[in-house]
Scaffold this motif. Structure first.
Motif: not given
Length: 264
Positions: A69-75, A110-117
């Protein structure tokens, strides 16, 4: 035209992969400042690749996805994955290969968070494709914000062979208990199995152990659990069975097919 549901779209444990393998929702990892610093757009796909560049037909191919997530907000996003088998003839579906249905699921960052699958697809031994491509897309508010493609080469599965034994352990008027053993008579390990067969009578399965199952009429599909997906060359898998009912006939099943290959 033969179709299959996705075998895995959730994180793969020891494997199963599905379903189809795996268990639990995909996790949004903790904040990654290094990844966020180089991010552009809303969501950036950092990597998407198969664990191995080559897979033998009849085995499971798994591709790992990492996005930020490149933003400072949850997406709150949606990730969609679909795939296609390709052969020497171009874009037409190669003989013996199924159409792979797309899947979509929530992907919460999450804000600036990472996702894996990890996405797994079975390359049927009877499929004549030379490669398989997996496509993923992230959507936010219905708009596409990131896409990626991963490709794996498929080598011939001539060394894949199997033997299935069906044993009726007990039978009474209207009911039965049966077990199934699977022997890997090929030269390569089986890392995932999907067994199909056709009952000879009007049996209906009510309870299964050692596998997950689906039944449509007299056609049955059994899929390994997270603990018994691997069968070494020359090894026999036991501990799979079921309880069922019947009205007119409890004739034994036939047409055993493992990962797209007919078994003796």
């Amino acid at each position: 035209m033969r179709r299959i549901l996705r075998l895995a779209a959730l994180p793969i444990l020891a494997l199963f992969a599905l379903t189809l393998a795996g268990a639990g929702p995909a996790a949004a990892a903790a904040h990654s400042s290094a990844a966020a610093a180089s991010c552009t757009g809303t969501i950036q796909i950092d990597s998407f690749a198969f664990a191995s560049p080559v897979v033998t037909a009849g085995q499971l191919a798994s591709a790992k996805l990492v996005a930020t997530n490149c933003t400072a907000q949850p997406v709150s996003a949606t990730v969609q994955a679909y795939g296609r088998f390709f052969g020497p003839s171009g874009n037409s579906l190669p003989p013996g290969c199924p159409v792979v249905d797309p899947i979509a699921m929530p992907a919460n960052f999450a804000a600036n968070g990472q996702y894996t699958n990890t996405f797994g697809t079975l390359t049927f031994a009877g499929c004549t494709a030379t490669s398989y491509q997996e496509y993923v897309s992230f959507y936010v508010g219905g708009a596409t914000v990131a896409t990626a493609t991963a490709t794996v080469a498929i080598q011939g599965g001539a060394s894949f062979s199997c033997h299935v034994a069906y044993t009726k352990q007990s039978e009474w008027q209207g009911g039965f208990v049966a077990s199934i053993s699977i022997t890997n008579t090929g030269t390569l390990p089986i890392s995932y199995w999907r067994l199909t067969f056709t009952f000879g009578g009007d049996q209906r399965i009510s309870y299964v152990w050692g596998a997950t199952f689906a039944q449509n009429g007299n056609s049955v599909t059994l899929v390994n659990t997270a603990n018994n997906g691997t069968i070494a060359p020359g090894a026999t898998l036991t501990g799979v069975g079921f309880v069922g009912s019947w009205q007119n006939s409890d004739a034994p099943p036939s047409g055993f097919t493992l990962n797209g290959v007919s078994c003796t």
